[in-house]
Scaffold this active site. Structure first.
Site, PDB file in Angstrom:
ATOM      1  N   HIS A  56       0.838  -1.213   0.000  1.00  0.00           N
ATOM      2  CA  HIS A  56       0.000   0.000   0.000  1.00  0.00           C
ATOM      3  C   HIS A  56       0.863   1.249   0.000  1.00  0.00           C
ATOM      4  O   HIS A  56       2.090   1.176   0.077  1.00  0.00           O
ATOM      5  CB  HIS A  56      -1.017  -0.017   1.145  1.00  0.00           C
ATOM      6  CG  HIS A  56      -0.443   0.084   2.534  1.00  0.00           C
ATOM      7  ND1 HIS A  56       0.351  -0.893   3.088  1.00  0.00           N
ATOM      8  CD2 HIS A  56      -0.572   1.044   3.488  1.00  0.00           C
ATOM      9  CE1 HIS A  56       0.678  -0.531   4.316  1.00  0.00           C
ATOM     10  NE2 HIS A  56       0.142   0.644   4.590  1.00  0.00           N
ATOM     11  N   HIS A  58       1.500   3.814   1.945  1.00  0.00           N
ATOM     12  CA  HIS A  58       2.123   4.543   3.057  1.00  0.00           C
ATOM     13  C   HIS A  58       3.646   4.469   2.961  1.00  0.00           C
ATOM     14  O   HIS A  58       4.225   3.426   2.678  1.00  0.00           O
ATOM     15  CB  HIS A  58       1.622   4.014   4.403  1.00  0.00           C
ATOM     16  CG  HIS A  58       0.213   4.446   4.705  1.00  0.00           C
ATOM     17  ND1 HIS A  58      -0.614   3.753   5.556  1.00  0.00           N
ATOM     18  CD2 HIS A  58      -0.498   5.510   4.248  1.00  0.00           C
ATOM     19  CE1 HIS A  58      -1.791   4.378   5.613  1.00  0.00           C
ATOM     20  NE2 HIS A  58      -1.742   5.440   4.828  1.00  0.00           N
ATOM     21  N   ASP A  60       5.995   4.344   5.067  1.00  0.00           N
ATOM     22  CA  ASP A  60       6.761   3.365   5.852  1.00  0.00           C
ATOM     23  C   ASP A  60       6.713   1.972   5.210  1.00  0.00           C
ATOM     24  O   ASP A  60       7.219   1.010   5.793  1.00  0.00           O
ATOM     25  CB  ASP A  60       6.294   3.311   7.308  1.00  0.00           C
ATOM     26  CG  ASP A  60       4.861   2.835   7.473  1.00  0.00           C
ATOM     27  OD1 ASP A  60       3.974   3.323   6.739  1.00  0.00           O
ATOM     28  OD2 ASP A  60       4.615   1.967   8.334  1.00  0.00           O
ATOM     29  N   HIS A  61       6.127   1.863   4.013  1.00  0.00           N
ATOM     30  CA  HIS A  61       6.116   0.591   3.284  1.00  0.00           C
ATOM     31  C   HIS A  61       6.819   0.689   1.929  1.00  0.00           C
ATOM     32  O   HIS A  61       6.992  -0.318   1.255  1.00  0.00           O
ATOM     33  CB  HIS A  61       4.681   0.072   3.122  1.00  0.00           C
ATOM     34  CG  HIS A  61       4.064  -0.263   4.450  1.00  0.00           C
ATOM     35  ND1 HIS A  61       3.954  -1.543   4.932  1.00  0.00           N
ATOM     36  CD2 HIS A  61       3.591   0.542   5.434  1.00  0.00           C
ATOM     37  CE1 HIS A  61       3.418  -1.520   6.142  1.00  0.00           C
ATOM     38  NE2 HIS A  61       3.186  -0.258   6.468  1.00  0.00           N
ATOM     39  N   HIS A 114      -7.640  -0.234   5.620  1.00  0.00           N
ATOM     40  CA  HIS A 114      -6.588   0.651   6.154  1.00  0.00           C
ATOM     41  C   HIS A 114      -6.382   1.797   5.161  1.00  0.00           C
ATOM     42  O   HIS A 114      -6.387   2.964   5.526  1.00  0.00           O
ATOM     43  CB  HIS A 114      -5.327  -0.173   6.351  1.00  0.00           C
ATOM     44  CG  HIS A 114      -4.107   0.584   6.774  1.00  0.00           C
ATOM     45  ND1 HIS A 114      -4.002   1.206   7.993  1.00  0.00           N
ATOM     46  CD2 HIS A 114      -2.931   0.795   6.140  1.00  0.00           C
ATOM     47  CE1 HIS A 114      -2.808   1.775   8.073  1.00  0.00           C
ATOM     48  NE2 HIS A 114      -2.132   1.540   6.970  1.00  0.00           N
ATOM     49  N   ASP A 133      -0.746  -3.812   6.218  1.00  0.00           N
ATOM     50  CA  ASP A 133      -1.476  -3.266   7.363  1.00  0.00           C
ATOM     51  C   ASP A 133      -2.972  -3.594   7.263  1.00  0.00           C
ATOM     52  O   ASP A 133      -3.814  -2.833   7.733  1.00  0.00           O
ATOM     53  CB  ASP A 133      -1.271  -1.744   7.463  1.00  0.00           C
ATOM     54  CG  ASP A 133       0.173  -1.378   7.776  1.00  0.00           C
ATOM     55  OD1 ASP A 133       0.991  -2.278   8.062  1.00  0.00           O
ATOM     56  OD2 ASP A 133       0.499  -0.173   7.733  1.00  0.00           O
ATOM     57  N   HIS A 171       3.910  -4.846  10.796  1.00  0.00           N
ATOM     58  CA  HIS A 171       4.405  -4.170  12.007  1.00  0.00           C
ATOM     59  C   HIS A 171       4.477  -5.108  13.210  1.00  0.00           C
ATOM     60  O   HIS A 171       3.692  -6.049  13.324  1.00  0.00           O
ATOM     61  CB  HIS A 171       3.482  -3.010  12.403  1.00  0.00           C
ATOM     62  CG  HIS A 171       3.504  -1.858  11.460  1.00  0.00           C
ATOM     63  ND1 HIS A 171       4.352  -0.797  11.608  1.00  0.00           N
ATOM     64  CD2 HIS A 171       2.772  -1.615  10.348  1.00  0.00           C
ATOM     65  CE1 HIS A 171       4.133   0.078  10.623  1.00  0.00           C
ATOM     66  NE2 HIS A 171       3.182  -0.401   9.839  1.00  0.00           N
TER      67      HIS A 171
HETATM   68 FE    FE Z   1       2.401   0.732   8.146  1.00  0.00          FE
HETATM   69 ZN    ZN Z   2       0.042   1.725   6.501  1.00  0.00          ZN
END
Ligand code: FE
Ligand code: ZN
Length: 253
Positions: A56, A58, A60-61, A114, A133, A171
């Site tokens: 996805h 975001h 942090d991915h 999400h 996520d 995570h």
């Molecule tokens: Fe995340």
């Molecule tokens: Zn995320």
């Protein structure tokens, strides 16, 4: 044939995963929170990255993609629906697509909730699902873009995979997810023992991800929203309403 699976801790609590086919020397990465620990793991093993699979949009991915792309020139795969907000994709995929990665036919599942456009990758031979996520260890992602009905439908899709599937999520939130889960499912013996196992693993510095779908089905309150024990706590029997209530309580937890 099953692929080798390596879990790489990134940033403060993210996970990236490597899949490797020793016969063909292909290596795929699922999500790229940051380049350094992934590059180090590849270097240690002498593996060259052939594919990056994104779940996805975001940061942090995917933040590690440019650096890994420059070093390894992999094929980058992500959701067609999110192509405008992901790094440039070499292959844009959608629900039901089959994509051959490391010699294995992986199936793309759309798991919005999400975010809208979030996807998961199921590797049936290896027995692993990369859920980002969406479905997480004893939890699920916060609903930033999607509705409770969307996330419930996404979780039902994942719940229908074989029970021995490894759930590779994004995570290390398991311990706090379990603390919350115990507030809505306090008598569940499997959840109580999962709390103990998780604390022991974390005390020893071990990841609690991946888990198995079987364990999630027995302990994850977001998969169990429609079970009698949980509806007793929420007072709701409609699965989507019950899921929405549990998600809202988790947001306030
Ligand atoms: Fe995340
Ligand atoms: Zn995320």
């Amino acid at each position: 044939m099953t692929l080798d699976l390596v879990t790489i801790p990134c940033l403060s609590d993210n996970y990236a995963f490597l899949l490797h086919n020793a016969e063909t020397a292909e290596t795929a990465l699922v999500d790229a929170p940051e380049a350094a620990p992934i590059a180090a793991e590849l270097g240690r093993r002498g593996w060259r990255l052939t594919d990056i699979l994104l779940t996805h949009h975001h940061d942090d991915h995917f933040a590690g993609v440019p650096e890994l792309r420059a070093a390894h020139n992999p094929r980058v795969i992500g959701a067609a629906a999110d192509a405008h907000r992901l790094p440039p994709l070499d292959l844009a995929v959608a629900e039901g697509d089959s994509v051959t990665v490391c010699g294995e036919a992986a199936v793309v599942l759309e798991v919005s909730g999400h975010t809208v456009g979030h996807i998961a990758y199921h590797f049936p031979q290896t027995g692993a699902a990369f859920t980002g996520d969406s479905l997480m260890a004893c939890g699920c992602g916060r609903l930033f873009e999607g509705t409770p009905a969307q996330m419930w439908a996404s979780l039902q899709k994942l719940a229908a995979l074989p029970e021995d599937t490894l759930i590779c999520s994004g995570h290390e939130y398991t311990a706090s997810n379990i603390r919350f889960a115990l507030t809505v499912d306090p008598e569940n013996p499997d959840l109580i023992s999962r709390a103990r196992d998780t604390d022991a693993a974390r005390d020893a510095g071990r990841p609690t991800v991946p888990s198995t779908l079987a364990l999630e089905l027995r302990t994850n309150p977001f998969l169990r929203a429609d079970r009698p024990e949980l509806s007793q706590m929420t007072g709701l029997t409609d699965p989507v309403q019950a899921f929405a209530e549990i998600r809202a309580r988790k947001d306030r937890f």
